[in-house]
Design a protein around this motif. Structure first.
Motif, PDB file in Angstrom:
ATOM      1  N   VAL A  41       0.837  -1.206   0.000  1.00 13.73           N
ATOM      2  CA  VAL A  41       0.000   0.000   0.000  1.00 13.73           C
ATOM      3  C   VAL A  41       0.865   1.247   0.000  1.00 13.73           C
ATOM      4  N   ALA A  42       2.062   1.127   0.592  1.00 13.02           N
ATOM      5  CA  ALA A  42       2.972   2.281   0.622  1.00 13.02           C
ATOM      6  C   ALA A  42       3.493   2.629  -0.768  1.00 13.02           C
ATOM      7  N   GLU A  43       3.380   1.683  -1.700  1.00 15.17           N
ATOM      8  CA  GLU A  43       3.921   1.895  -3.045  1.00 15.17           C
ATOM      9  C   GLU A  43       2.831   2.172  -4.075  1.00 15.17           C
ATOM     10  N   ARG A  44       1.584   2.347  -3.635  1.00 15.85           N
ATOM     11  CA  ARG A  44       0.491   2.616  -4.562  1.00 15.85           C
ATOM     12  C   ARG A  44      -0.520   3.550  -3.911  1.00 15.85           C
ATOM     13  N   ASP A  45      -1.506   3.970  -4.671  1.00 16.70           N
ATOM     14  CA  ASP A  45      -2.576   4.802  -4.141  1.00 16.70           C
ATOM     15  C   ASP A  45      -3.388   3.967  -3.142  1.00 16.70           C
ATOM     16  N   PRO A  46      -3.493   4.388  -1.868  1.00 15.87           N
ATOM     17  CA  PRO A  46      -4.263   3.606  -0.896  1.00 15.87           C
ATOM     18  C   PRO A  46      -5.726   3.415  -1.287  1.00 15.87           C
ATOM     19  N   GLN A  47      -6.242   4.280  -2.168  1.00 17.14           N
ATOM     20  CA  GLN A  47      -7.632   4.174  -2.595  1.00 17.14           C
ATOM     21  C   GLN A  47      -7.763   3.518  -3.969  1.00 17.14           C
ATOM     22  N   LEU A  48      -6.769   2.707  -4.337  1.00 18.61           N
ATOM     23  CA  LEU A  48      -6.806   2.012  -5.624  1.00 18.61           C
ATOM     24  C   LEU A  48      -7.875   0.924  -5.637  1.00 18.61           C
ATOM     25  N   LEU A  49      -8.033   0.212  -4.502  1.00 20.49           N
ATOM     26  CA  LEU A  49      -8.954  -0.915  -4.421  1.00 20.49           C
ATOM     27  C   LEU A  49     -10.060  -0.595  -3.433  1.00 20.49           C
ATOM     28  N   GLU A  50     -11.319  -0.808  -3.873  1.00 18.88           N
ATOM     29  CA  GLU A  50     -12.477  -0.398  -3.078  1.00 18.88           C
ATOM     30  C   GLU A  50     -13.380  -1.584  -2.796  1.00 18.88           C
ATOM     31  N   CYS A  51     -13.988  -1.572  -1.624  1.00 19.95           N
ATOM     32  CA  CYS A  51     -14.991  -2.582  -1.262  1.00 19.95           C
ATOM     33  C   CYS A  51     -16.131  -2.509  -2.278  1.00 19.95           C
ATOM     34  N   LEU A  52     -16.531  -3.663  -2.829  1.00 26.92           N
ATOM     35  CA  LEU A  52     -17.598  -3.676  -3.840  1.00 26.92           C
ATOM     36  C   LEU A  52     -18.913  -3.156  -3.278  1.00 26.92           C
ATOM     37  N   ALA A  53     -19.237  -3.535  -2.049  1.00 26.16           N
ATOM     38  CA  ALA A  53     -20.484  -3.054  -1.452  1.00 26.16           C
ATOM     39  C   ALA A  53     -20.478  -1.528  -1.364  1.00 26.16           C
ATOM     40  N   HIS A  54     -19.364  -0.969  -0.945  1.00 22.78           N
ATOM     41  CA  HIS A  54     -19.246   0.483  -0.838  1.00 22.78           C
ATOM     42  C   HIS A  54     -19.373   1.134  -2.209  1.00 22.78           C
ATOM     43  N   HIS A  55     -18.733   0.528  -3.214  1.00 20.48           N
ATOM     44  CA  HIS A  55     -18.770   1.088  -4.566  1.00 20.48           C
ATOM     45  C   HIS A  55     -20.194   1.140  -5.117  1.00 20.48           C
ATOM     46  N   TYR A  56     -20.974   0.103  -4.834  1.00 24.59           N
ATOM     47  CA  TYR A  56     -22.328   0.030  -5.368  1.00 24.59           C
ATOM     48  C   TYR A  56     -23.365   0.654  -4.430  1.00 24.59           C
ATOM     49  N   GLY A  57     -22.912   1.323  -3.384  1.00 25.21           N
ATOM     50  CA  GLY A  57     -23.833   2.022  -2.499  1.00 25.21           C
ATOM     51  C   GLY A  57     -24.594   1.125  -1.547  1.00 25.21           C
ATOM     52  N   ARG A  58     -24.110  -0.102  -1.337  1.00 24.10           N
ATOM     53  CA  ARG A  58     -24.747  -1.006  -0.393  1.00 24.10           C
ATOM     54  C   ARG A  58     -24.109  -0.856   0.987  1.00 24.10           C
ATOM     55  N   GLU A  59     -24.604  -1.627   1.960  1.00 28.19           N
ATOM     56  CA  GLU A  59     -24.059  -1.535   3.313  1.00 28.19           C
ATOM     57  C   GLU A  59     -22.611  -2.020   3.338  1.00 28.19           C
ATOM     58  N   CYS A  60     -21.729  -1.160   3.799  1.00 31.72           N
ATOM     59  CA  CYS A  60     -20.320  -1.513   3.959  1.00 31.72           C
ATOM     60  C   CYS A  60     -20.031  -1.523   5.456  1.00 31.72           C
ATOM     61  N   LEU A  61     -19.837  -2.707   6.015  1.00 36.76           N
ATOM     62  CA  LEU A  61     -19.670  -2.852   7.457  1.00 36.76           C
ATOM     63  C   LEU A  61     -18.428  -2.147   7.981  1.00 36.76           C
ATOM     64  N   SER A  62     -17.483  -1.850   7.087  1.00 39.45           N
ATOM     65  CA  SER A  62     -16.261  -1.181   7.532  1.00 39.45           C
ATOM     66  C   SER A  62     -16.566   0.176   8.144  1.00 39.45           C
ATOM     67  N   GLU A  63     -17.633   0.817   7.684  1.00 40.81           N
ATOM     68  CA  GLU A  63     -17.954   2.160   8.140  1.00 40.81           C
ATOM     69  C   GLU A  63     -18.400   2.193   9.598  1.00 40.81           C
ATOM     70  N   THR A  64     -18.824   1.036  10.134  1.00 42.24           N
ATOM     71  CA  THR A  64     -19.187   0.961  11.543  1.00 42.24           C
ATOM     72  C   THR A  64     -18.203   0.103  12.321  1.00 42.24           C
ATOM     73  N   GLY A  65     -17.220  -0.439  11.644  1.00 45.88           N
ATOM     74  CA  GLY A  65     -16.271  -1.334  12.302  1.00 45.88           C
ATOM     75  C   GLY A  65     -14.883  -0.772  12.473  1.00 45.88           C
ATOM     76  N   GLY A  66     -14.719   0.545  12.300  1.00 44.65           N
ATOM     77  CA  GLY A  66     -13.420   1.147  12.522  1.00 44.65           C
ATOM     78  C   GLY A  66     -12.435   0.942  11.387  1.00 44.65           C
ATOM     79  N   LYS A  67     -12.952   0.562  10.220  1.00 41.13           N
ATOM     80  CA  LYS A  67     -12.088   0.359   9.053  1.00 41.13           C
ATOM     81  C   LYS A  67     -12.536   1.302   7.940  1.00 41.13           C
ATOM     82  N   SER A  68     -11.706   1.383   6.896  1.00 41.22           N
ATOM     83  CA  SER A  68     -12.040   2.214   5.753  1.00 41.22           C
ATOM     84  C   SER A  68     -12.636   1.343   4.654  1.00 41.22           C
TER      85      SER A  68
END
Length: 336
Positions: free
Chosen positions: A37-64
């Motif tokens: 991750v230190a050698e690339r854009d940290p936002q290169l890879l995204e949770c599919l649920a988050h991308h499609y506007g569905r519930e992304c548990l990371s948002e309530t679990g202390g993760k990005s």
């Protein structure tokens, strides 16, 4: 963990369970997404649920919602799995002031003792920078790392190993009992103090990370419990274990940070790693008096080296289960 991610650069779904990741026309894709991750854009890879506007548990679990790829373990298989990155913590103004004041106190204290001290020292290969490096009269170099906010365990391991490789003993400073750096490298915990108190020289003692060796015979008259018996029995053998100053018998005085600055550089206090009795892969890092360390080595019969940072086996064969993409967020919320 998930078996697929969204690639924000290419605008594509990546199926981690397929040998070609679902994109046979991109032969370098695996190398790109498994890069540090230190050698690339940290936002290169995204949770599919988050991308499609569905519930992304990371948002309530202390993760990005941003992901990294690693080799998992499932029985005898080694699949690629996607995990959520922790939320990057940016130091608050108060934390930044505490960090600066502590760093300056280390350098000023060392200089007052006649030791060589320098702030913001790049390690030889410039992969990291120590907040302060204090050098003792015999050439012992202590790299002080003031870490008052979250840092991933892998970063602690990597930076510590890099320091040791270049002749610097790392000494991590935390203010939180739950800091991830604790017991992952030589460390010391101090109180959460206002920066002004730190700068003004208010007493700053080591609350955790410094211990003394206690040796006792396991008899009914002993004030300590047997290390071998699960009950309240006594085995009659000699025991030895490490205790913070307040739990020593008799109680010892706490160690001020000034003493640790001096003694770590002169070799009067040294880092020790003590493996866990129940789990050989775990253990405790601590600073101890050099005399206690020598006695401990006599008792255990050998010197226990500091453990090396875990290295991921890059040559391990990846297992591809060829599954359908799961677009549900599968982040783990229990912190494991």
């Amino acid at each position: 963990m998930a078996n697929a991610v969204w690639h924000t650069g290419y605008g594509i779904e990546i199926n981690l369970s397929l040998p070609d990741l679902g994109h046979p026309g991109r032969p370098d894709l695996l190398r790109e997404i498994t890069a540090s991750v230190a050698e690339r854009d940290p936002q290169l890879l995204e949770c599919l649920a988050h991308h499609y506007g569905r519930e992304c548990l990371s948002e309530t679990g202390g993760k990005s919602p941003w992901m990294f790829i690693r080799r998992g373990r499932a029985g005898g298989r080694r699949p690629l799995v996607a995990s959520h990155l922790p939320i990057t913590h940016k130091a608050t103004p108060a934390e930044s002031a505490q960090h600066k004041a502590t760093k300056e106190r280390v350098v000023e204290t060392a200089s007052r003792y006649g030791l060589e001290a320098e702030a913001e020292v790049p390690v030889a290969n410039r992969r990291s920078v120590s907040d302060a490096v204090v050098t003792g009269p015999a050439g012992i170099r202590i790299g002080w790392e003031i870490q008052y906010h979250h840092l991933s365990p892998s970063s602690v391991h990597r930076r510590s190993a890099n320091a040791v490789e270049h002749g610097i003993t790392p000494l991590w400073v935390a203010k939180d009992r739950t800091a991830s750096l604790i017991d992952r490298a030589p460390w010391a915990r101090v109180d959460d103090m206002p920066w002004k108190d730190i700068a003004d020289g208010k007493e700053m003692v080591i609350r955790g990370g410094y211990r003394h060796l206690q040796v006792w015979k396991c008899l009914p008259s002993s004030e300590r419990h047997c290390l071998l018996s699960e009950g309240a029995g006594h085995c009659g053998a000699m025991h030895a274990d490490w205790f913070v100053p307040a739990l020593c018998l008799p109680e010892k005085k706490p160690v001020p940070i000034e003493d640790l600055i001096l003694q770590s550089a002169t070799g009067e206090s040294v880092p020790v790693y003590v493996p866990s009795r129940s789990n050989g892969r775990a253990g405790r890092h601590m600073w101890v008096p050099a005399a206690d360390s020598a006695l401990w080595q006599e008792i255990v019969g050998e010197k226990t080296p500091l453990p090396a940072a875990p290295v991921e086996d890059e040559d391990v064969e990846i297992t591809f289960a060829e599954q359908e993409i799961d677009r549900t967020c599968r982040t783990v919320l229990n912190g494991r």
